[in-house]
Structure formats: structure tokens, C-alpha cells
Design a protein around this motif. Structure first.
Motif, PDB file in Angstrom:
ATOM      1  N   TRP A 129     -18.454 -13.296  35.589  1.00 13.38           N
ATOM      2  CA  TRP A 129     -17.211 -12.905  34.935  1.00 13.38           C
ATOM      3  C   TRP A 129     -17.354 -11.577  34.207  1.00 13.38           C
ATOM      4  O   TRP A 129     -18.409 -11.249  33.670  1.00 13.38           O
ATOM      5  N   SER A 130     -16.263 -10.828  34.185  1.00 11.61           N
ATOM      6  CA  SER A 130     -16.221  -9.542  33.497  1.00 11.61           C
ATOM      7  C   SER A 130     -14.783  -9.242  33.095  1.00 11.61           C
ATOM      8  O   SER A 130     -13.883 -10.057  33.322  1.00 11.61           O
ATOM      9  N   ASN A 131     -14.590  -8.069  32.463  1.00 11.77           N
ATOM     10  CA  ASN A 131     -13.241  -7.635  32.099  1.00 11.77           C
ATOM     11  C   ASN A 131     -12.534  -8.670  31.231  1.00 11.77           C
ATOM     12  O   ASN A 131     -11.357  -8.983  31.428  1.00 11.77           O
ATOM     13  N   GLY A 132     -13.280  -9.200  30.253  1.00 10.37           N
ATOM     14  CA  GLY A 132     -12.666 -10.180  29.353  1.00 10.37           C
ATOM     15  C   GLY A 132     -12.221 -11.432  30.052  1.00 10.37           C
ATOM     16  O   GLY A 132     -11.172 -12.004  29.707  1.00 10.37           O
ATOM     17  N   VAL A 205      -8.889 -16.296  31.807  1.00 10.00           N
ATOM     18  CA  VAL A 205      -8.980 -17.740  32.005  1.00 10.00           C
ATOM     19  C   VAL A 205     -10.303 -18.223  31.431  1.00 10.00           C
ATOM     20  O   VAL A 205     -11.239 -17.447  31.260  1.00 10.00           O
ATOM     21  N   ASN A 206     -10.352 -19.506  31.125  1.00 10.63           N
ATOM     22  CA  ASN A 206     -11.624 -20.105  30.739  1.00 10.63           C
ATOM     23  C   ASN A 206     -12.476 -20.225  31.992  1.00 10.63           C
ATOM     24  O   ASN A 206     -12.070 -20.881  32.959  1.00 10.63           O
ATOM     25  N   PRO A 207     -13.644 -19.595  32.043  1.00  9.98           N
ATOM     26  CA  PRO A 207     -14.444 -19.602  33.275  1.00  9.98           C
ATOM     27  C   PRO A 207     -14.779 -20.996  33.781  1.00  9.98           C
ATOM     28  O   PRO A 207     -14.754 -21.244  34.992  1.00  9.98           O
ATOM     29  N   THR A 208     -15.108 -21.921  32.879  1.00 12.10           N
ATOM     30  CA  THR A 208     -15.467 -23.270  33.319  1.00 12.10           C
ATOM     31  C   THR A 208     -14.270 -23.974  33.922  1.00 12.10           C
ATOM     32  O   THR A 208     -14.370 -24.661  34.942  1.00 12.10           O
ATOM     33  N   SER A 575     -12.817 -18.352  26.182  1.00  7.46           N
ATOM     34  CA  SER A 575     -14.121 -18.131  26.796  1.00  7.46           C
ATOM     35  C   SER A 575     -15.134 -19.215  26.485  1.00  7.46           C
ATOM     36  O   SER A 575     -16.214 -19.254  27.075  1.00  7.46           O
ATOM     37  N   ASN A 576     -14.805 -20.106  25.553  1.00  4.79           N
ATOM     38  CA  ASN A 576     -15.761 -21.115  25.103  1.00  4.79           C
ATOM     39  C   ASN A 576     -15.691 -22.347  25.994  1.00  4.79           C
ATOM     40  O   ASN A 576     -14.676 -23.047  26.016  1.00  4.79           O
TER      41      ASN A 576
END
Length: 634
Positions: A129-132, A205-208, A575-576
Motif C-alpha cells: 500500500w502507498s499514497n495514504g 481504504v483499510n488495507p485489511t 489504516s489501523n
């Protein structure tokens, strides 16, 4: 018990009313109702907290493969093959037991019975992931298609473009789709090389959540074989939206032609462990043979996988008793006979499906001011005190179930289980329920009818919208599938002891979800106060997005809480990865629905069948199966 919804994207169907999570009894190990006991497994066998039965240690492979039959419950045969399920075809029987055998999802879950991603079964690596958290870069593993071609980033691009075309035509064309979210958020995609795709989105988005709940529902589709709009048509540039729509329409039409599933060349290009060799469009019976180009882990040699439909649970159980099916579920009515399985030549194992059972409140029902009553936290807390989970597990589940105190159950064990849901925050106590009501302005009459004695919004008063003399008397509509009737009768009896009158009305699953569901039938919103249709399955990242957020597409009784909304937003856009635990903790204490215990779902398999990993039997309890790991020992 009937399952509804799908909080877990791409898994459970609204229309399947016969799916049950089952109870059983065991002489070797048992479920826990305390949440602290771990079953003891004999040497070499596998169990885990909350499980019943045991998975034997792996046997010695015979060196020869065979055909292993798998029981399909009544009314649960596949009827959709395109690995892009519609809202109407969104069932475990189309997805887990059928499509995923041929086309592996990007991120396979669960890992056995553990609600996490199984990286070994996933054909792509975890996103970078990148760009916030608005850009994800995904690389594919060196997997092969059955036609010998290599899986590439172009296949991912093709898959996303076809899905985008489908949801633009209708949101119902892809079951996981939520308006305003992926793939509508995609602003651009590039494939800098054959193994890498870069996806840019217009919001974080939340990555998980993105990996497990969204991309975990996306099997990769073969661009080289499917990028056309007719069987004999030329390859189309699918990056053009008009062409992508033509391709989507062509694939959808082919998927509707159930009688051609085994003969249409489209469906023979696969990257999963199996290829379809026969399909009976009348009965739903099917046979799959190993995909010799499969790149994931599997037993060597690999057996055929044969789906066997049954017209009734009684017929399925008779097949078990006569040994005419190899891998089979245990019908709920037959769980007292589980001790016979060893003598019949079967091993068995059971766990609850990862999800929750509950009774929903209707926050729009103005009958008797119930909407105002349900909006009071103290009332919902009092009701939760009247839910005797341990007693119900013992009396109605034959001891084989587990407590659940919030949206994330204790079993199977999830890394996101909040600490306040590990033990009961509202233990069963009629006296505690009565004390809560008395402390909030109610005249409590044990075995009578409680009435509001102190109207108002101040401390010690009944709350906004509740006039003096309002009675705690309302209805509860329930699904007549066992053991729901026994559970609601138990609740009504304990509620009566606290002066709460609950009028019970039995109904059926399909009628309930069509009529006693505010999002489906606004005309009936004053006809029900509480409803118990069964439960829902959680995703491995178990956010209640869509179910408990204000205006969520899966809302039942229009629950709304600003703090809950904020926590859900954090779960899907922050992000958490632990944000979902905070969300679950909130809903555990806020009890937006009345949480109920969860049933075990036991499966049996012949003792001459083993697996290269015990997870290949564990996942049966999650409506999943990975027959590529099964083999014959004799």
C-alpha cells in the motif's frame, strides 16, 4: 440453524433456507460453554478450543487416487458457475464448494477453521500500500492456467474491468459490491510488467478490509480465454468499458446455461485445483477431476471430487449409515446418533461457523412505543441478561455449542476478538434485568406486565418517547427451524419472570427476510418488534459494515448510532487493522441486537480418507472444503 445475509462477502445466500449449523455430542472431546476449556486430543489428533470430535493424524497415502464423494444438502446444489457471484447466486454452495474449486480467489480464507487468509492457497501476494492507502500494488505468483499459460497481471486487470462493467450495469451483478466502494473508487490501473498491477483509488481504504473482505471474494478470470463477446468472437480490448460490458454479458449468459456447464469450453480454463468433468443440471450432481496444471499445494496423487445431492436430510443420513457417501454433514435431527459414527467407519469434527446468531430489534416499530423502548440501552442490557446462553447450549444444543457475546464469536478464535467479548458482560440473571428496569423508571411486576412509572429523559426515568403507563409487551417473530423455537420460548419464559411479555409467532425463513426486514418491506415495519431468523456469517475481517451502520444495505431493524457509524468508517477506511476490534467491542456493550450462542457444525468422513493437513477437515465446519488435500489410505 438458518443463515442469512452475508457480512462475509461472497459466502452465504439469502435464498438458501436449509443451511444449518449443527450440534453434536462427542465421547472424545466436547465444546465448552465457559469459553475457557480446551478439549484434550488423543496423541497425534487435532482439536481446538470450542471443537467437538477430533481430526486423526495423517495416514499413509496409498499411492493411488480415487473418487471422493461429498454430500450436498437439500436445495443446495450449484446453479452459478461464473466466479463473479450475483446477489441472487451468493451462496456457499456456488462459491466455496463449486466455483473456488476451479478458480481460486485472490486471497483464500479461511485457513482451515481459523478466520484468516491462507497465503498458500492464494495465487497473489499481499498488496503493498502507498499514497495514504489509496494505491495498492499486487504481484501475482508463478501460477499456471490449465491451458498452460501463465497467470499474469493482465488477468487481474481483466477481472477488475469486467467486475466494474457488471456493477455499472446493476449493483446486483456482483454480490460483494457496496455503492461508493470498490471497484467504483478505481481511478486508474496500470500493469508495469507481467506480474504487477497498480490500482489507484479516489479514497483511502483499510488495507485489511480490502484484502480480506473485498479482494478475498475475487477469483481471477482468464483474459486469454474469456475476453470476447461470443463463443467464436475475436479477442476484445477489455480496457474499453463498452467491450468489458459485452464480455460481462457474454459470460453471464453462459453462466445461466446450466445444462452446458460441463461441455462449454469457457469453463475448462481454470487455475484452481479442479476442472469440471460432468454436471447434471436436473439434480445438481457433479464430478471434478484434478487440474494437472494446478500450482497450489495438494495431495499427490489427487483424487476426483464428486458432489452428491440429497433430497432430504434423512436421505443424506441414511447414506452415512450405509457408507455410501464419503464426506458428509450431520443433520441436526441426527446429532444424538453421532457416537455411532466411529462404528460406522467415520471420523468426525465440529466447530461453530465464524459468525453470529442474534435476535434483531425493530427500531422503527411504533406499536406500543417499541421503537422508543428499543432505543434505550438499559432495556437492551436487561434483555441480554435474560438470554440464558449456557442453559440453552446444554438444553437445546446437546451441550455442543459455544457462547457468543457480540458480533465476533469466541470460536473459532479470531485475532480481532475484543477482550470484553471473551466473557459475558451481561451474564444471565433475571434479578439483574429487573434491577435495571426499576432503576430506569419502570414499575416491575414479576410474572406480570411492567409499566413505565416515571416518564421522562432524566436519570431514573424511562427515556425519550415512552409515556407513562407504557407496557413492556411486544411480539417476536421467529423461524421455526430447530432449535430457534426452543430458544425463543426459553427467552420468553425468563422475560415473563421479569415482567416482560413477549408474544411469539412462528414463521419461515424466506417470509421473515422478505417481510420482517425494514430494508426489504417498509409496509411491515410496525408488524414486528423482534425477529429471529438465524444468524449471519462474519468475514475474516469482521466489520459490521452494511449491517449495523446507519442506512447499511444489510440493515434489518434500522439500528443507528453515531459512534458505531464512526467506528465502522474507521474499520473500512482507516489504516489501523485493529480498528475492527474497537468496533466489535462497542457493539458487544451496546447490544444493538440480542446476541445468542452459536451451534457447532459437525462433519464426518470415512476413516480411510486422510489429508495432508488437518485444516482440510477443519474448514468443513466453515461451509468450506479443500478436497485437493484429501487422499485414500487404503
Amino acid at each position: 440453524m438458518t443463515r442469512f445475509g452475508s457480512k462475509r462477502i461472497g459466502v452465504l445466500a439469502l435464498a438458501v433456507a436449509s443451511v444449518t449449523a449443527l450440534a453434536a455430542c462427542s465421547s472424545s472431546s466436547s465444546s465448552t460453554t465457559s469459553g475457557t476449556t480446551t478439549p484434550t486430543a488423543p496423541p497425534g489428533e487435532t482439536t481446538q478450543p470450542g471443537s467437538i470430535g477430533a481430526i486423526p493424524a495423517a495416514g499413509t497415502p496409498s499411492g493411488t487416487a480415487g473418487s471422493i464423494t461429498y454430500a450436498l444438502p437439500p436445495g443446495a446444489v450449484p446453479n452459478w458457475i461464473l466466479p463473479m457471484p450475483t446477489a441472487a447466486s451468493n451462496s456457499v454452495y456456488n462459491i466455496y464448494n463449486f466455483e473456488w474449486q476451479m478458480w481460486s480467489p485472490m486471497y483464500y480464507a479461511p485457513d482451515g477453521s481459523t478466520p484468516t487468509v491462507d497465503a498458500a492457497l492464494s495465487p497473489v501476494n499481499a498488496p503493498v500500500w502507498s499514497n495514504g492507502d489509496k494505491t495498492m500494488t499486487i504481484t501475482v505468483k508463478p501460477w499456471k492456467w490449465s491451458n498452460g499459460q501463465t497467470l499474469t497481471s493482465k488477468d487481474l486487470l481483466f477481472t477488475f474491468d469486467v467486475i466494474s462493467a457488471g456493477v455499472k450495469a446493476s449493483p446486483a451483478n456482483w454480490a460483494p459490491y457496496v455503492p461508493g466502494f470498490f471497484p467504483s473508487t478505481i481511478t486508474s490501473m496500470t500493469t508495469p510488467n507481467a506480474t504487477t498491477i497498480v490500482v489507484n483509488m479516489n479514497k483511502a481504504v483499510n488495507p485489511t478490509w480490502m484484502e480480506e473482505d473485498i479482494l478475498g471474494a475475487v477469483p481471477i478470470m482468464p483474459s486469454s480465454a474469456w475476453a470476447r463477446d461470443s463463443a467464436s468472437g475475436a479477442t476484445l480490448d477489455f480496457t474499453q468499458p463498452a467491450n468489458a460490458l459485452k464480455i460481462f454479458n457474454f459470460l453471464t449468459a453462459a453462466s445461466k446455461s446450466v445444462s452446458t456447464y460441463a461441455t462449454n469450453p469457457l469453463w475448462q480454463t481454470v487455475d484452481g485445483p479442479y476442472k469440471l468433468s460432468s454436471f447434471n443440471d436436473t439434480t445438481g450432481a457433479f464430478t471434478m477431476v484434478p487440474n494437472t496444471s494446478y500450482s497450489g499445494p495438494h495431495a499427490t496423487p489427487q483424487s476426483n471430487y464428486v458432489g452428491v445431492p440429497f433430497t432430504s436430510d434423512a436421505a443424506e443420513w441414511n447414506a452415512v449409515k450405509t457408507g455410501s457417501v464419503d464426506v458428509a454433514y450431520v443433520p441436526e435431527d441426527d446429532t444424538p446418533q453421532i457416537p455411532q459414527l466411529k462404528g460406522l467407519g467415520y471420523d468426525y469434527y465440529g466447530l461453530p461457523d465464524f459468525g453470529d446468531y442474534f435476535i434483531a430489534y425493530n427500531y422503527k416499530d411504533t406499536t406500543g412505543n417499541f421503537n422508543a423502548i428499543a432505543n434505550q440501552l438499559y432495556f437492551r442490557q436487561a434483555m441480554q441478561h435474560l438470554e440464558d446462553q449456557a442453559g440453552q447450549i446444554k438444553a437445546y444444543f446437546d451441550g455442543d455449542g459455544d457462547p457468543a457475546y457480540g458480533p465476533i464469536p469466541a470460536y473459532p478464535q479470531s485475532p480481532f476478538l475484543p477482550s470484553n467479548a471473551a466473557t459475558n458482560p451481561y451474564p444471565f440473571s433475571v434479578s439483574d434485568a429487573m434491577s435495571l428496569l426499576k432503576a430506569n423508571g419502570w414499575n416491575v411486576t414479576a410474572n406480570g406486565t411492567d409499566t413505565c412509572a416515571k416518564p421522562g429523559t432524566g436519570s431514573g426515568e424511562c427515556g425519550a418517547g415512552i409515556p407513562a403507563g407504557t407496557k413492556l409487551a411486544f411480539n417476536l417473530v421467529y423461524n421455526t427451524t430447530t432449535p430457534i423455537p426452543q430458544q425463543v420460548e426459553d427467552l420468553a419464559s425468563d422475560a415473563k419472570a421479569a415482567g416482560i411479555e413477549i408474544a411469539l409467532t412462528g414463521s419461515n425463513f424466506n417470509f421473515i427476510i422478505s417481510n420482517y426486514n425494514d430494508s426489504a418491506s417498509t409496509a411491515d415495519e410496525n408488524k414486528w418488534a423482534m425477529v429471529d431468523f438465524g444468524g449471519e456469517t462474519d468475514s475474516t475481517y469482521p466489520t459490521q459494515f452494511g449491517f449495523l451502520n446507519t442506512g447499511g444495505s444489510g440493515q434489518i431493524g434500522d439500528y443507528s448510532n453515531p459512534m458505531g457509524d464512526s467506528l465502522i468508517v474507521n474499520s473500512v477506511t482507516g489504516s489501523n487493522p485493529a480498528a475492527v476490534s474497537a468496533e466489535a467491542s462497542f457493539f458487544t456493550t451496546q447490544v444493538p441486537v440480542l446476541w445468542q450462542p452459536v451451534l457447532d457444525y459437525p462433519w464426518a468422513w470415512k476413516t480411510n480418507i486422510s489429508a495432508t493437513t488437518p485444516t482440510a477437515f477443519e474448514n468443513l465446519t466453515q461451509y468450506d472444503d479443500t478436497p485437493q488435500f484429501w487422499y485414500l489410505t487404503k
